[in-house]
Design an enzyme around this catalytic site. Sequence first.
Site, PDB file in Angstrom:
ATOM      1  N   ARG A   1     -15.375  -4.873  12.872  1.00  0.00           N
ATOM      2  CA  ARG A   1     -16.350  -5.155  13.923  1.00  0.00           C
ATOM      3  C   ARG A   1     -15.687  -6.028  14.970  1.00  0.00           C
ATOM      4  O   ARG A   1     -14.565  -6.495  14.791  1.00  0.00           O
ATOM      5  CB  ARG A   1     -17.643  -5.777  13.388  1.00  0.00           C
ATOM      6  CG  ARG A   1     -17.572  -6.565  12.154  1.00  0.00           C
ATOM      7  CD  ARG A   1     -17.371  -8.074  12.245  1.00  0.00           C
ATOM      8  NE  ARG A   1     -17.599  -8.701  13.506  1.00  0.00           N
ATOM      9  CZ  ARG A   1     -16.753  -9.531  14.065  1.00  0.00           C
ATOM     10  NH1 ARG A   1     -15.591  -9.832  13.501  1.00  0.00           N
ATOM     11  NH2 ARG A   1     -17.014 -10.116  15.204  1.00  0.00           N
ATOM     12  N   GLY A   2     -16.409  -6.204  16.081  1.00  0.00           N
ATOM     13  CA  GLY A   2     -15.831  -6.870  17.233  1.00  0.00           C
ATOM     14  C   GLY A   2     -15.440  -5.791  18.220  1.00  0.00           C
ATOM     15  O   GLY A   2     -14.762  -4.829  17.855  1.00  0.00           O
TER      16      GLY A   2
ATOM     17  N   ARG B   1     -21.240   3.146  16.843  1.00  0.00           N
ATOM     18  CA  ARG B   1     -21.930   1.965  17.380  1.00  0.00           C
ATOM     19  C   ARG B   1     -22.031   2.132  18.889  1.00  0.00           C
ATOM     20  O   ARG B   1     -21.019   2.301  19.568  1.00  0.00           O
ATOM     21  CB  ARG B   1     -21.205   0.660  17.006  1.00  0.00           C
ATOM     22  CG  ARG B   1     -21.237   0.424  15.480  1.00  0.00           C
ATOM     23  CD  ARG B   1     -20.926  -1.007  15.122  1.00  0.00           C
ATOM     24  NE  ARG B   1     -22.055  -1.883  15.399  1.00  0.00           N
ATOM     25  CZ  ARG B   1     -21.958  -3.217  15.456  1.00  0.00           C
ATOM     26  NH1 ARG B   1     -20.795  -3.797  15.298  1.00  0.00           N
ATOM     27  NH2 ARG B   1     -23.028  -3.953  15.696  1.00  0.00           N
TER      28      ARG B   1
ATOM     29  N   ASP C   1     -19.566  -7.429  24.448  1.00  0.00           N
ATOM     30  CA  ASP C   1     -19.464  -6.040  23.981  1.00  0.00           C
ATOM     31  C   ASP C   1     -19.486  -5.059  25.137  1.00  0.00           C
ATOM     32  O   ASP C   1     -18.952  -3.954  25.033  1.00  0.00           O
ATOM     33  CB  ASP C   1     -20.580  -5.740  22.976  1.00  0.00           C
ATOM     34  CG  ASP C   1     -20.302  -6.447  21.657  1.00  0.00           C
ATOM     35  OD1 ASP C   1     -20.582  -7.654  21.571  1.00  0.00           O
ATOM     36  OD2 ASP C   1     -19.749  -5.804  20.746  1.00  0.00           O
TER      37      ASP C   1
ATOM     38  N   ASN D   1     -23.869  -8.979  24.400  1.00  0.00           N
ATOM     39  CA  ASN D   1     -23.081  -9.596  23.325  1.00  0.00           C
ATOM     40  C   ASN D   1     -24.011  -9.816  22.137  1.00  0.00           C
ATOM     41  O   ASN D   1     -25.219  -9.563  22.213  1.00  0.00           O
ATOM     42  CB  ASN D   1     -22.437 -10.905  23.820  1.00  0.00           C
ATOM     43  CG  ASN D   1     -21.397 -11.430  22.850  1.00  0.00           C
ATOM     44  OD1 ASN D   1     -20.540 -10.695  22.391  1.00  0.00           O
ATOM     45  ND2 ASN D   1     -21.482 -12.707  22.504  1.00  0.00           N
ATOM     46  N   LYS D   2     -23.453 -10.267  21.038  1.00  0.00           N
ATOM     47  CA  LYS D   2     -24.183 -10.482  19.780  1.00  0.00           C
ATOM     48  C   LYS D   2     -25.523 -11.163  20.024  1.00  0.00           C
ATOM     49  O   LYS D   2     -25.621 -12.107  20.797  1.00  0.00           O
ATOM     50  CB  LYS D   2     -23.312 -11.335  18.857  1.00  0.00           C
ATOM     51  CG  LYS D   2     -23.904 -11.663  17.500  1.00  0.00           C
ATOM     52  CD  LYS D   2     -24.359 -10.470  16.707  1.00  0.00           C
ATOM     53  CE  LYS D   2     -23.281  -9.434  16.502  1.00  0.00           C
ATOM     54  NZ  LYS D   2     -23.844  -8.109  16.079  1.00  0.00           N
TER      55      LYS D   2
END
Lengths: 360, 360
Positions: free
Chosen positions: B46-47, B91, B241, B251-252
């Site tokens: 992830r990332g 994703r 992201d 982003n998260k």
Amino acid sequence: MNPPHIAYESGVLRLIDQTQIPRAIVVSRLTTVEEVAGAIRGMKVRGAPAIGIAGAYGMAMCAAASAAVSLSAEDFMNRMTEAARHLSAARPTAVNLSWAVNAVLALLAQRSLAGEQPAAMAAVVEAYARKIHADDIETCRRIGDAGAELLAPDGALLTHCNTGSLATGGYGTALGVIRSAWHAGKLKMVWVDETRPLLQGARLTTWELAQDSIPHTLIADAMAAHFMRRGLVSAVIVGADRIARNGDTANKIGTYGLAVLAHAHGIPFYVAAPSSTCDGATATGDDIIIEERSPDEVTSMGGVRLTPADTHAANPAFDITPAKYITAIVTEFGVLRAEFSQSIAAMRVCAAPRDGVTTR
Amino acid sequence: MNPPHIAYESGVLRLIDQTQIPRAIVVSRLTTVEEVAGAIRGMKVRGAPAIGIAGAYGMAMCAAASAAVSLSAEDFMNRMTEAARHLSAARPTAVNLSWAVNAVLALLAQRSLAGEQPAAMAAVVEAYARKIHADDIETCRRIGDAGAELLAPDGALLTHCNTGSLATGGYGTALGVIRSAWHAGKLKMVWVDETRPLLQGARLTTWELAQDSIPHTLIADAMAAHFMRRGLVSAVIVGADRIARNGDTANKIGTYGLAVLAHAHGIPFYVAAPSSTCDGATATGDDIIIEERSPDEVTSMGGVRLTPADTHAANPAFDITPAKYITAIVTEFGVLRAEFSQSIAAMRVCAAPRDGVTTR
């Protein structure tokens, strides 16, 4: 049907252990002041009003035990003073605990001066503890109804931590407002912050809302801003552990951030609490001690380590929300608005003296 | 010494399974596009930059396998197109994944038009995937150094999620800035948001910081505001992201709330990301698809149910931070400031064409 979450009878305090909900309904049976203080410290019972009630029953337990061994009036008072000190120290931030045990002490001081004997005083303490408990339930219902009137129809309320029956004598503060709003047909949905680290929202608030069939959606705490931005939160409502004379409010860690976020999104931010949470001895939020709990609560869950072994974590259990972010404080005497230093002072005139015992 | 967190050799992609850190260092061995897509979907890797690299290696794996069975050039291209579609769908929010696989496709389209055969094209894809990986590490070092220059001395940076070596080819984006600031002697401490629900901060960022002996304190996400108010956070730095043309940043989940809180406290809020995260095809944050993940990630942890059995939870994996809350965006081409629509457009002129392949 669950047992009552807090009940005192013949020197025994029975509590549903809130650390076990919803995994299991386990009743803790407490028979000494040390056990009561331990249950408060370990959060088997939590929530500002509930720990006040548990503290009062702890005092009743001590009074009954002390009277049974025929202590002198002086030794009796010494032992009660020591019990009050021990119970108050269990958790420092919520005012209700120290308020309740000090109220018992003040009552005893009056009776002692009048020459009353330990056995009679023990009966008085038990009656007083029961009255604190019963009054709290009635107070919560009044808070609930006053708060529900505030809300716009079709509300989607966001709440943090647990402020329900479990956190009070019964019914709840912020969750009492949610219950009353639901019964009044004004509520569409509740957003429940999970409330890390101890997950009172995920474990306890969901459990209470499900029992009342109130529609709710659990979120991680950091999701609140996202749903506010999407226009899906019509108001935020939280409880309080201590409210200073100027309206600054200590509540579960995470409350302050919600207040700032609500402000930034033009969403009303309500605090629901009994008048006894307003602490006349505290001028502003800067004067409130923030309890720092074990880092293990952050680094582990259910005994399982989440982080590398030597990770250092901070764990302040509460934060302070400055009065300027609070739209209104809902009490059993009605809704307080800014300037809070004035509205709280006026409310305190209504609230005191309580049972002839003025402790603040 | 840990194995490299991502390595490709002879048709096999090896990844350290990030869902297992820090409990165990387990290397997943992937040999099909389906397995790579599954590892991305399941967040074993992830990332945003790291899943781009994994996607590129997935394309290399497909190209090698397809060339080995002597497909026609047309069937080869069809199979690569299908692999790209499958990988991209794993994703949706981070642009790096679709960017990487589409860049491979564009490169292949050029070669195919030139009459190149599958075996030669497979070699080109593998070399290109390795270049994306190597470039990302170099990009991260440049981001780190540019970001470190921004910071005041004796900083206490707050970060969210994991943006380190694990989330990139190596070194990290926001965590790259933290590393560079630490090496430059400008950093005192890092506040690490645990980052519910999947705890990338608590599990991964702490793990990386400990390996580099950078002082850090883990906090629950809802504690950030409390420490900001106490003046203990000098800047917030996060990854991204996807960055829209106007600077709005996905982003998260939890990032947006931090940005609003930083703004309210007068604290700079920095985004660190490779230029490839800026998506020319996305006008504003409103155009970014937010991935909704399983509610089980919120209601359970490590297979243990946290909530009552029927609790409904929301689980958006990302949120959008409007450009107005972003102090600067740190890229490998330097620091972008508002008006971001202009500074991003200017940066994109520097960044493109990349290897002759323009995909946006």
